[in-house]
Design an enzyme around this catalytic site. Structure first.
Site, PDB file in Angstrom:
ATOM      1  N   HIS A 133       0.841  -1.190   0.000  1.00 18.66           N
ATOM      2  CA  HIS A 133       0.000   0.000   0.000  1.00 18.66           C
ATOM      3  C   HIS A 133       0.877   1.241   0.000  1.00 18.66           C
ATOM      4  O   HIS A 133       1.940   1.274   0.595  1.00 18.66           O
ATOM      5  CB  HIS A 133      -0.984   0.013   1.176  1.00 18.66           C
ATOM      6  N   LEU A 134       0.412   2.230  -0.738  1.00 22.80           N
ATOM      7  CA  LEU A 134       1.094   3.510  -0.835  1.00 22.80           C
ATOM      8  C   LEU A 134       0.316   4.531  -0.026  1.00 22.80           C
ATOM      9  O   LEU A 134      -0.888   4.697  -0.225  1.00 22.80           O
ATOM     10  CB  LEU A 134       1.168   3.973  -2.297  1.00 22.80           C
TER      11      LEU A 134
END
Length: 148
Positions: free
Chosen positions: A93-94
């Site tokens: 996840h960013l």
């Protein structure tokens, strides 16, 4: 084993979705560093950044850029920041967030006491900014649904 993020994507756990396409979703975090702090997550369960196929990673970055521009517009922020850590959930996840300075870009500043109504309002503000920027086709019709 199914990850927490897959459970959110599948609707088993509520999420405040602001983006959805066939490869990725984006939803606001429940522990924001700044208002509008959003996670861009692949639908596929990829453990970490270095495990991601290049084309998927490129897609996630394009989504993060789009979300970041909308955050800048919605919060009048001079920058959109991108953080990749991945220790808290084993699903790539960013973290994308509106940013005013580097000193605030630390998970030590994550707020866990933000009222649900404020989290809802921030997600709606970001959805509005994404729609205004011409990305309405990827903005879920309801906050809790990642459906296209």
């Amino acid at each position: 084993m199914t990850t927490l993020f897959t459970r959110i994507i599948d609707g088993e756990i509520p999420g405040r979705f602001v983006w959805s396409d066939d490869r990725a979703v984006a939803f606001t975090t429940i522990a924001p560093i700044t208002d509008g702090h959003t996670l861009v997550v692949p639908r596929a369960e990829v453990d970490q950044l270095t495990d991601a196929p290049d084309d998927l990673l490129a897609h996630l970055v394009v989504v993060a850029k789009t979300v970041g521009r909308a955050q800048q517009a919605a919060w009048d922020a001079p920058r959109a920041a991108l953080l990749v850590a991945g220790f808290e959930v084993p699903h790539l996840h960013l973290h994308v967030l509106p940013a005013w300075d580097e000193s605030s870009l630390t998970f030590a500043n994550a707020r866990t006491d933000v009222p649900a109504a404020d989290l809802d309002a921030a997600a709606e503000r970001l959805r509005d900014a994404l729609r205004a920027a011409g990305h309405g086709a990827h903005v879920p019709a309801t906050a809790g649904s990642p459906a296209l």
